[in-house]
Design a protein around this motif. Structure first.
Motif, PDB file in Angstrom:
ATOM      1  N   GLN A   8      53.378 -16.618   6.889  1.00 32.12           N
ATOM      2  CA  GLN A   8      53.714 -18.035   6.926  1.00 32.12           C
ATOM      3  C   GLN A   8      52.520 -18.880   6.504  1.00 32.12           C
ATOM      4  N   ALA A   9      51.328 -18.537   6.989  1.00 30.23           N
ATOM      5  CA  ALA A   9      50.130 -19.309   6.647  1.00 30.23           C
ATOM      6  C   ALA A   9      49.910 -19.324   5.139  1.00 30.23           C
ATOM      7  N   SER A  10      50.169 -18.209   4.461  1.00 35.08           N
ATOM      8  CA  SER A  10      49.930 -18.145   3.012  1.00 35.08           C
ATOM      9  C   SER A  10      50.916 -19.004   2.227  1.00 35.08           C
ATOM     10  N   SER A  11      52.057 -19.298   2.809  1.00 35.39           N
ATOM     11  CA  SER A  11      53.011 -20.160   2.110  1.00 35.39           C
ATOM     12  C   SER A  11      52.773 -21.645   2.401  1.00 35.39           C
ATOM     13  N   GLU A  12      51.953 -21.933   3.428  1.00 34.72           N
ATOM     14  CA  GLU A  12      51.713 -23.314   3.820  1.00 34.72           C
ATOM     15  C   GLU A  12      50.280 -23.788   3.574  1.00 34.72           C
ATOM     16  N   ALA A  13      49.400 -22.878   3.185  1.00 37.15           N
ATOM     17  CA  ALA A  13      47.992 -23.249   3.029  1.00 37.15           C
ATOM     18  C   ALA A  13      47.405 -22.591   1.784  1.00 37.15           C
ATOM     19  N   ASP A  14      46.384 -23.230   1.250  1.00 38.18           N
ATOM     20  CA  ASP A  14      45.668 -22.663   0.107  1.00 38.18           C
ATOM     21  C   ASP A  14      44.614 -21.663   0.535  1.00 38.18           C
ATOM     22  N   VAL A  15      44.094 -21.843   1.763  1.00 38.59           N
ATOM     23  CA  VAL A  15      43.021 -21.007   2.278  1.00 38.59           C
ATOM     24  C   VAL A  15      43.341 -20.630   3.722  1.00 38.59           C
ATOM     25  N   VAL A  41      46.237 -13.428   0.354  1.00 35.29           N
ATOM     26  CA  VAL A  41      47.566 -13.209   0.925  1.00 35.29           C
ATOM     27  C   VAL A  41      48.471 -14.143   0.151  1.00 35.29           C
ATOM     28  N   GLY A  42      49.362 -13.571  -0.634  1.00 36.10           N
ATOM     29  CA  GLY A  42      50.164 -14.399  -1.532  1.00 36.10           C
ATOM     30  C   GLY A  42      49.230 -15.149  -2.455  1.00 36.10           C
TER      31      GLY A  42
END
Length: 170
Positions: A2-9, A52-53
């Motif tokens: 989820q973090a990789s779809s909502e954040a750049d880093v 990640v992603g």
């Protein structure tokens, strides 16, 4: 994920070494890509970097001083670059060691120090005492890093060393 779809880093702290509770590298390998893990640096050896992603991943060590050193040496310049800011080369200055500095060869070290104007106007630096990666006082009392390359096996008082002031860094 989820973090990789909502954040750049993505930045984590702890769990990147080789202990029984250190799962970050394995999880990053499963979910993304490990570009590097472990570096010849003290403090901060178990730094992990990957993706990640489409997100960039930094797995910082768990000890507080290790986190600060790796953040300022790796993460901050990367964030500046990703934000489109010009990445400035670190300010490195020569100073005279006011005391003996212990170090074993093998890893590049960022020891914490206090720089000041010495007798005669020369710039000198002394270390902040014990340099363990969990000793937060070593960072709190410092105003610079003392940079010691991997071949260095200690520094005698009166020798020239390279320092990186915190001004502009922190």
């Amino acid at each position: 994920m989820q973090a990789s779809s909502e954040a750049d880093v993505i930045i984590t702290s702890g769990g990147v070494s080789v202990g029984d509770a250190d799962y970050v590298k394995d999880i990053l390998t499963e979910l993304g890509q490990v570009n590097f893990w472990k570096i010849a640096m003290k403090p901060g050896r178990p730094l992990t970097f990957g993706h990640v992603g489409s997100a960039v991943f930094f797995g910082l060590p768990g000890n507080p001083v290790s986190v600060m050193v790796t953040f300022y040496q790796f993460v901050l310049p990367a964030l500046q670059k990703l934000a489109g800011e010009p990445v400035q080369e670190p300010l490195l200055i020569k100073a005279i060691a006011a005391n003996d500095i212990r170090k074993r060869p093998g890893r590049f070290e960022f020891q914490r120090g206090v720089m000041r104007t010495g007798a005669g106007g020369s710039l000198e630096v002394s270390h902040t005492g014990d340099q363990g990666s969990g000793i937060l006082r070593s960072m709190n009392n410092a105003n610079c890093f003392i940079l010691l390359d991997d071949h260095c096996d200690g520094v005698a008082a009166g020798s020239e060393v390279l320092i990186q002031p915190f001004t502009g860094l922190i």
